[in-house]
Design a protein around this motif. Sequence first.
Motif, short mmCIF file in Angstrom:
data_model
loop_
_atom_site.label_atom_id
_atom_site.label_comp_id
_atom_site.label_asym_id
_atom_site.label_seq_id
_atom_site.Cartn_x
_atom_site.Cartn_y
_atom_site.Cartn_z
N VAL A 73 1.00 -1.01 -0.03
CA VAL A 73 -0.19 0.37 0.08
C VAL A 73 0.94 1.58 -0.09
N GLN A 74 1.78 1.69 0.86
CA GLN A 74 3.05 2.18 0.88
C GLN A 74 4.06 2.61 -0.26
N ALA A 75 4.03 1.13 -0.85
CA ALA A 75 4.66 1.14 -2.81
C ALA A 75 3.78 1.84 -3.61
N ARG A 76 2.71 1.10 -3.46
CA ARG A 76 1.48 2.02 -4.96
C ARG A 76 1.37 3.53 -4.40
N THR A 77 1.07 4.18 -3.28
CA THR A 77 0.60 5.73 -2.47
C THR A 77 2.45 6.44 -3.54
N MET A 78 3.86 5.75 -3.11
CA MET A 78 4.76 6.57 -3.61
C MET A 78 5.91 6.73 -4.80
N HIS A 79 5.11 5.08 -6.24
CA HIS A 79 4.74 5.17 -7.34
C HIS A 79 3.98 5.97 -7.43
N GLN B 115 -3.73 -16.16 8.46
CA GLN B 115 -3.85 -14.72 8.43
C GLN B 115 -3.77 -14.29 9.23
N PHE B 116 -3.58 -12.95 9.37
CA PHE B 116 -3.56 -11.81 10.23
C PHE B 116 -3.01 -10.93 10.37
N THR B 117 -3.38 -9.48 11.21
CA THR B 117 -3.95 -7.69 10.98
C THR B 117 -2.24 -7.23 10.80
N GLN B 118 -1.62 -6.45 10.08
CA GLN B 118 -0.33 -5.75 10.28
C GLN B 118 -1.29 -3.89 9.80
N ILE B 119 0.03 -3.43 10.66
CA ILE B 119 0.13 -1.73 10.74
C ILE B 119 1.14 -1.62 10.55
N PHE C 40 17.14 -7.02 10.58
CA PHE C 40 17.16 -6.54 9.41
C PHE C 40 16.02 -7.24 8.43
N PHE C 41 15.65 -6.13 7.33
CA PHE C 41 14.73 -6.19 6.77
C PHE C 41 15.35 -6.05 5.04
N PRO C 42 14.79 -6.28 3.80
CA PRO C 42 15.47 -6.00 2.45
C PRO C 42 14.70 -4.55 2.24
N PHE C 43 13.98 -3.80 3.42
CA PHE C 43 12.84 -2.58 2.60
C PHE C 43 14.23 -1.37 2.77
N THR C 44 14.42 -1.37 4.73
CA THR C 44 15.20 -0.92 5.33
C THR C 44 16.21 -1.24 4.92
N GLU C 45 17.66 0.09 5.94
CA GLU C 45 18.51 -0.05 5.68
C GLU C 45 19.42 0.81 6.32
N LEU D 250 7.95 -4.30 17.58
CA LEU D 250 7.97 -3.92 16.57
C LEU D 250 9.14 -3.31 15.41
N GLY D 251 8.62 -3.73 14.02
CA GLY D 251 10.27 -3.35 13.53
C GLY D 251 10.47 -2.39 12.62
N ALA D 252 11.68 -1.68 12.60
CA ALA D 252 11.25 -0.57 11.96
C ALA D 252 12.41 0.15 11.02
N GLY D 253 12.93 1.03 10.17
CA GLY D 253 14.00 1.49 9.68
C GLY D 253 14.19 2.23 9.29
N ALA E 160 10.24 3.49 7.81
CA ALA E 160 8.67 3.05 7.80
C ALA E 160 9.25 1.84 9.66
N PHE E 161 7.94 1.49 9.93
CA PHE E 161 7.88 1.00 10.66
C PHE E 161 6.36 -0.13 10.46
N GLY E 162 6.79 -1.37 11.00
CA GLY E 162 5.78 -2.26 10.80
C GLY E 162 5.46 -3.43 12.40
N MET E 163 3.81 -3.04 12.82
CA MET E 163 3.34 -3.64 13.49
C MET E 163 2.67 -4.98 13.63
N GLY E 164 2.98 -5.79 14.70
CA GLY E 164 1.40 -6.80 13.95
C GLY E 164 0.20 -6.67 15.17
N PRO E 165 -1.07 -6.19 15.29
CA PRO E 165 -2.36 -6.28 16.37
C PRO E 165 -2.31 -7.14 16.62
C1 2U9 Z 1 7.91 0.71 2.14
C2 2U9 Z 1 9.08 1.15 2.67
C3 2U9 Z 1 9.80 0.30 3.90
C4 2U9 Z 1 7.93 -1.21 6.86
C5 2U9 Z 1 8.54 -2.08 7.65
C6 2U9 Z 1 8.90 -3.99 9.16
C7 2U9 Z 1 10.20 -2.97 9.78
C8 2U9 Z 1 8.60 -4.98 10.12
C9 2U9 Z 1 6.81 -6.17 10.43
C10 2U9 Z 1 6.94 -6.66 12.40
C11 2U9 Z 1 6.48 -8.05 12.61
C12 2U9 Z 1 5.45 -6.27 10.19
O1 2U9 Z 1 3.90 -7.35 12.16
S1 2U9 Z 1 5.01 -7.82 11.21
O2 2U9 Z 1 5.07 -9.03 10.40
N1 2U9 Z 1 7.28 -5.24 9.58
O3 2U9 Z 1 9.49 -5.36 11.26
N2 2U9 Z 1 7.93 -3.13 8.64
S2 2U9 Z 1 10.25 -1.88 8.24
O4 2U9 Z 1 8.87 -0.91 5.90
C13 2U9 Z 1 8.13 -0.66 4.64
C14 2U9 Z 1 7.45 -0.62 3.96
C15 2U9 Z 1 6.67 -0.66 3.17
C16 2U9 Z 1 7.98 1.22 1.47
#
Ligand code: 2U9
Length: 344
Positions: A174-180, A209-213, A251-256, A285-288, A309-314
């Motif tokens: 959803v974020q990738a789509r918005t940036m594009h 199946q689970f939720t993310q924000i 480590f996440f492939p989309f953050t550094e 949560l994870g972030a980067g 960016a950050f991500g977590m699981g409700p």
């Molecule tokens: C774009 C760029 C970067 C989203 C990110 C995480 C770190 C993360 C998981 C934690 C537990 C999800 O619920 S979970 O499985 N997520 O750790 N997510 S950074 O990074 C982005 C997203 C979109 C364009």
Amino acid sequence: MKDQLHAIHQEAIEKIKESDSVKHLQDLRVTYLGKKGSITKVLRGMGSLSKEERPVIGDIANKVRESITENIDKKKEEFEKHALEKQLESEAIDVTLPGRPIDIGGPHLLTSIIEEIEDLFIGMGYEVREGPEVETDYYNFEALNLPKNHPARDMQDTFYLTKDLLLRTHTSPVQARTMHKYGGQKPVRMICPGIVYRRDDDDATHSHQFTQIEGLYVDKNVKMSDLKGTLNVFAKKMFGEEREIRLRPSFFPFTEPSVEMDISCKVCQGKGCSVCKKSGWIEILGAGMVHPKVLSMAGYDPEIYTGFAFGMGPDRIAMLKYGVDDIRQFYMNDIRFLQQYHKA
Ligand code: 2U9
């Protein structure tokens, strides 16, 4: 004949008085006034009367008829009135009774958690965006620096509809789509909640199946310290002002660089207990910082724009906050479980 008519009259009036139903009254009408009734029978003897007597008897017969008819009609009216009163009484509505409670239901616990997190980030200027659960390989993986054959894809195996269409493994597309869509022209400050899918064997801590924000903040001059400050505000508002946060490298492939954030354990105040597995910390949560490749694929010049960016699981947050010990409870729709959190 006169006496006979009087006797019939008296008998009829008596019977009408004693009558107990409309049906019985109808029978009396036939018995006394009908074609083969008592009065007609008496009047058959009129032939033997003199010219002078006939109108007198006829007159008496008419009066008796009228009187019996009147009495039957009156009694019938009484019956009908009584029946109506009884019906009204039985159908009466007591407007002073308290109303019947309406089962109005309530939000699912995960919905409540997601809305709480949304409110927190809306307060910091983020917009909430949603996107499709059926995604393309491009937005789910490629645009997030997960090219085909990248080993990190193994962790996110999912359900494929076609070679190119799949159930999203995270809300990051959803974020990738918005940036594009913004194509490097506008800053982004958004969070996206939603359901995601992974190929997994379900047990108490795993669900297919689970939720993310997830959140994303892209602009000129966004720094790691902004990420830390934002997450610190979030952790304190969500889990309590006395909570401390700590960031660990990840480590996440989309953050550094990438980090994982822990909060100090509420149960033991950081001393170590069974909830935090004796560490004093709980992973939230994870972030980067958004990977330069992810930025440039969407049209943002990584020399000008940076982002976090950050991500977590409700699901995990709900389990921690309310002591839910089986993730499958969220998806089994057992009303006895769900009802406990309607006022959460
Ligand atoms: C774009 C760029 C970067 C989203 C990110 C995480 C770190 C993360 C998981 C934690 C537990 C999800 O619920 S979970 O499985 N997520 O750790 N997510 S950074 O990074 C982005 C997203 C979109 C364009």
